[in-house]
Design an enzyme around this catalytic site. Structure first.
Site, PDB file in Angstrom:
ATOM      1  CG  HIS A   1      -1.974   1.088   1.148  1.00  0.00           C
ATOM      2  ND1 HIS A   1      -3.180   0.994   1.782  1.00  0.00           N
ATOM      3  CD2 HIS A   1      -1.990   2.286   0.509  1.00  0.00           C
ATOM      4  CE1 HIS A   1      -3.883   2.097   1.545  1.00  0.00           C
ATOM      5  NE2 HIS A   1      -3.176   2.897   0.776  1.00  0.00           N
TER       6      HIS A   1
ATOM      7  CG  HIS B   1      -0.906   6.744  -2.064  1.00  0.00           C
ATOM      8  ND1 HIS B   1      -2.074   6.691  -2.781  1.00  0.00           N
ATOM      9  CD2 HIS B   1      -1.184   6.194  -0.848  1.00  0.00           C
ATOM     10  CE1 HIS B   1      -3.032   6.144  -2.032  1.00  0.00           C
ATOM     11  NE2 HIS B   1      -2.517   5.833  -0.849  1.00  0.00           N
ATOM     12  CG  LEU B   2       5.250   4.651  -5.792  1.00  0.00           C
ATOM     13  CD1 LEU B   2       5.993   3.715  -6.738  1.00  0.00           C
ATOM     14  CD2 LEU B   2       6.133   5.006  -4.603  1.00  0.00           C
ATOM     15  NE  ARG B   3       1.055  11.331  -3.038  1.00  0.00           N
ATOM     16  CZ  ARG B   3      -0.097  11.045  -2.420  1.00  0.00           C
ATOM     17  NH1 ARG B   3      -1.127  10.557  -3.105  1.00  0.00           N
ATOM     18  NH2 ARG B   3      -0.215  11.241  -1.127  1.00  0.00           N
TER      19      ARG B   3
ATOM     20  CG  HIS C   1     -10.017   4.245   2.112  1.00  0.00           C
ATOM     21  ND1 HIS C   1      -8.942   5.047   2.372  1.00  0.00           N
ATOM     22  CD2 HIS C   1     -11.032   4.730   2.900  1.00  0.00           C
ATOM     23  CE1 HIS C   1      -9.275   5.978   3.268  1.00  0.00           C
ATOM     24  NE2 HIS C   1     -10.548   5.797   3.598  1.00  0.00           N
TER      25      HIS C   1
ATOM     26  CG  HIS D   1      -5.718   2.507   5.430  1.00  0.00           C
ATOM     27  ND1 HIS D   1      -7.081   2.377   5.450  1.00  0.00           N
ATOM     28  CD2 HIS D   1      -5.420   3.191   4.299  1.00  0.00           C
ATOM     29  CE1 HIS D   1      -7.580   2.955   4.376  1.00  0.00           C
ATOM     30  NE2 HIS D   1      -6.602   3.452   3.664  1.00  0.00           N
TER      31      HIS D   1
ATOM     32  CG  ASP E   1      -2.018   4.856   3.266  1.00  0.00           C
ATOM     33  OD1 ASP E   1      -1.855   5.109   2.056  1.00  0.00           O
ATOM     34  OD2 ASP E   1      -3.000   5.274   3.921  1.00  0.00           O
TER      35      ASP E   1
ATOM     36  CG  HIS F   1       0.573  15.023   0.942  1.00  0.00           C
ATOM     37  ND1 HIS F   1      -0.152  15.102  -0.220  1.00  0.00           N
ATOM     38  CD2 HIS F   1      -0.046  14.094   1.710  1.00  0.00           C
ATOM     39  CE1 HIS F   1      -1.171  14.256  -0.163  1.00  0.00           C
ATOM     40  NE2 HIS F   1      -1.128  13.624   1.000  1.00  0.00           N
TER      41      HIS F   1
HETATM   42 ZN   LIG Z   1      -6.887   4.808   2.066  1.00  0.00          ZN
HETATM   43 ZN   LIG Z   2      -3.654   4.906   0.658  1.00  0.00          ZN
END
Ligand SMILES: [Zn+2]
Ligand SMILES: [Zn+2]
Lengths: 312, 427
Positions: B62, B64-66, B181, B234, B307, B311
């Site tokens: 899990h 987020h590589l954006r 999610h 999560h 997760d 940012h």
């Molecule tokens: Zn999530």
């Molecule tokens: Zn996530």
């Protein structure tokens, strides 16, 4: 005192000092003196990101009566609308070397967000639903004026507790001074965990009337209600939770009624209440100016200078 | 021939029930031998890992590589560098990019870029619904062909339960899991932190744990209805864990993950309005943290996943209510997870299983998560005792949004091997 952000950080002694100073200031103002030199050469910026007439005017007058340079900035005039962040805006203002920035902002913790980035002292004039400490200090002054001792006093706060920074600051400060705090209003406006605030929820106006030495009515924020659907109609609120002539009669003889203003006449309060001898609503406004003068003076470290002027 | 001999480490491989001092020989990209005292003559390149722990490379399903679209937060290269420094050799990246990974073109872009960067395995997760809008099923088949290993609308939550039923049913035919999610966003709307004592004091709008519980029940019911394999992301609330435990007992095909921050921090960390304590789901209470640990101990939580949600500083340097949700997780995965071992919640072997073998099973990858001879050589070597202060300079991610910055952590990655090649060396 370096900043005034939250009543959590104000001690009982500091509260008493500010209030005593405010009483002295009020005396002198009542005698007709409106100009003091204590903050001459100091710069105060009132930075208001939310519409407010009462609090902003009160801080503005407080600064001017003390001879500080006062700059008012409201959100519509500032560069915030151009996409500048709060921190950038405040950093830019800090380059003008203000001694105090009085901040009102819609976000909880906005003062905490900016403190690491500036040199000026911060006075919180209301941050979202979090706190409004100068209001709590002026409310305390008003109660002290009528009751002297807060120890064991029963204070009931009625209205939208969940979204009220006035309620939060008052609860914290008045509890520190020994008062018992109760809250009252539609269940949708009561916090899920009242014990977190150390307050008890009352369930009927009869209970409120029986208990209250002080009744603080909060302003119903009409703009909030439509969006959050927390009660069906204003009429229903006025009927079940508003204070009117009949309910006024049920209160203790020496109970006092307070309201942070501006009032919604006919909703949480009506004309009979405002003009009743129990109401100290207009005293609150007068005390507000004196308390804010005391706060600004204390934070600037000019208390002794002001006392000299007051005693002269 | 390229070969590498790593000697003297404590080898932990739950897939083979191994936990002893051994040597490991790697040829090209494969593990060829796992034995005591492999003669040094068998290799030209030898690493002495005496006193260190050697495990299969960690798998973080899990993240987020954006990339594409939010490269100022992270891209595949910076994300990969940050992952391998955390001992992570495989990551699954969520679909909430711009454009959204809801079609094979974006999937191929991610896979192509990962190949060029070539630092760790990057397995894209496709969107469950087009545009993450919860209205139409995405072209999941095309994306599977292009290389996704799972689907998820993470970042959003599909509100329409009928659509969800169809989507779950549809995914089943491709044999991949659905990462959920689970949240009732109509209940949590406007919420910025856990609804509890602290939110009452701060006046910040709360996210009740019940929003997560309702979401979890809904997703589990639809999984039961469709017999699809869902994996709940999560999990943070005690109530949600109870629901998952019950569903598992009933035989619903459900697995779940807990993030290191949810088993380490509580809502109290929000007190200073630090935007690096803002994430979704939010930090909960001490009781929830205890429940998370218990769930990990009892195998109700199958795996640990970060997760990882980068940012930029600009985005996080704002008022709490205006800050985006999420923190980065790669640099702290190992040290925070090791506290579970130190506290006696888990054995080291069990922990390694939740960081490697189990996540590989969830995404159906047989080539990773184990040190069996013949496997691709993805290996992590760490010192469980080394203490360090996590500084910004140590974090290769484009973003540094972690509440653990400048804090002392224990357990440091020393060497990361991926496909037989040393990609991170801190020996
Ligand atoms: Zn999530
Ligand atoms: Zn996530």
């Amino acid at each position: 005192m370096e900043h005034l952000i939250s009543c959590e950080n104000v001690t009982k002694e500091e509260t008493e000092e500010i209030i005593n100073l405010a009483f002295k200031i009020r005396e002198t103002i009542r005698e007709g003196k409106k100009k003091f030199k204590a903050l001459r050469g100091k710069c105060i910026i009132n930075l208001f990101f939310e519409a407010s007439t009462r609090t902003r005017t009160s801080f503005e007058k407080a600064g001017k009566f003390l001879s500080a340079d006062v700059i008012n900035i409201s959100a519509s005039a500032s560069s915030v609308k151009k996409g500048e962040t709060l921190i950038d805006t405040v950093k830019n203002l800090d380059m003008m070397h203000p001694d105090i920035i009085v901040l009102r902002h819609a976000c909880e913790g906005a003062c905490n967000t900016i403190i690491p980035h500036i040199d000026a002292s911060i006075v919180n004039a209301g941050d979202g639903c979090h706190e409004h400490p100068s209001q709590a200090l002026l409310d305390t002054m008003t109660i002290v004026e009528n009751r002297e001792n807060l120890e064991g006093l029963n204070v009931v706060i009625a209205g939208d507790i969940v979204h009220s920074r006035v309620a939060r600051s008052n609860i914290i400060l008045l509890k520190k001074l020994g008062a018992n705090i109760f809250i009252f209003g539609p269940s949708t406006m009561m916090p899920r965990y009242p014990e977190a605030l150390g307050v008890k929820v009352l369930s009927s106006f009869e209970e409120v009337a029986k208990i209250a030495d002080v009744l603080i009515l909060l302003r119903i924020q009409l703009e909030r209600l439509n969006a959050k659907k927390v009660f069906p109609s204003l009429r229903e609120y006025a009927t079940f939770f508003g204070l009117n002539k009949n309910r006024l009669k049920m209160l203790k003889k020496d109970a006092i009624i307070m309201h942070p203003g501006p009032v919604n006449r006919g909703i949480e309060i009506n004309n009979d209440v405002i003009t009743s001898p129990k109401s100290v609503i207009f005293n609150q406004v007068e005390n507000g100016l004196a308390v804010r003068m005391a706060i600004l003076t204390t934070i600037c470290g000019k208390k002794n200078k002001l006392l000299e002027e007051l005693n002269a | 021939m390229n070969n590498l001999l790593i000697r003297g480490a404590l080898v932990i491989d739950p897939s083979q029930n191994i936990e002893k001092r051994m040597d490991i020989l790697i040829e090209n990209d494969k593990i060829v031998k796992l034995e005591k005292n492999i003669p040094s003559a068998e290799s030209t390149f030898i690493i002495d890992a005496e006193g260190l722990v050697l495990t299969p490379g960690f798998i973080d399903i899990h993240t987020h590589l954006r990339d594409p679209g939010y490269e100022w937060k992270e891209d595949i290269e910076s994300g990969s560098l940050c992952a391998i420094a955390g001992g992570i050799t495989s990551v699954c990246c969520m679909a909430n990019t711009d454009p959204i990974n809801d079609n094979a073109t974006v999937t191929r872009y991610i896979i192509e870029k990962a190949k060029q960067v070539n630092l760790c395995d990057i397995f894209p997760v496709g969107a469950l619904t087009k545009g993450l809008k919860g209205e139409e099923i995405a072209e999941i088949g095309q994306m599977v062909k292009a290389g996704i290993v799972a689907v998820s609308d993470d970042g959003e939550v599909p509100r329409d339960s009928k659509l969800l039923r169809n989507a779950f049913d549809y995914v089943k035919s491709f044999g991949i899991p659905i990462l959920c999610h689970s949240e009732d966003k109509t209940l949590s709307t406007g919420g910025q932190m856990n609804e509890g004592y602290l939110s009452t004091l701060l006046g910040i709008s709360g996210i009740p744990p019940e929003a997560e519980e309702i979401g979890t029940i809904r997703d589990i019911m639809i999984a039961k209805l469709t017999n699809a394999h869902i994996h709940i992301c999560h999990v943070s609330a005690e109530g949600a864990l109870k629901i998952i435990e019950k569903a598992k007992k009933e035989g619903v095909k459900v697995t779940c993950e807990i993030t290191p921050h949810h088993f380490t921090l509580t809502e109290n960390n929000v007190k200073t309005f630090d935007t690096n304590t803002k994430m979704s789901p939010p930090l909960r209470t001490a009781k929830d943290v205890e429940a998370c640990k218990e769930a990990i101990a009892k195998d109700i939580a199958d795996i640990i996943a970060t997760d990882h949600a980068p940012h930029s500083k600009d985005e996080k340097m704002v008022e709490f209510s205006n800050a985006p949700y999420g923190i980065i997780g790669f640099p702290t995965l190992l040290p925070l997870s090791l506290t579970l071992v130190e506290e006696g919640i888990l054995t080291l072997s069990k922990l390694v299983e939740k960081l490697s073998f189990k996540p590989a099973q969830i995404i159906n990858r047989k080539d990773i998560g184990s040190l069996k001879p013949g496997q691709r050589a993805n290996i992590t070597i760490f010192d469980p005792e080394e203490e360090f202060i996590l500084t910004e300079e140590m974090i290769s991610s484009r973003s540094k949004n972690t509440p653990f910055l400048n804090q002392k952590l224990k357990g440091r990655v020393k060497l990361t091997v991926r496909n037989g090649r040393i990609v991170y060396n801190n020996l």
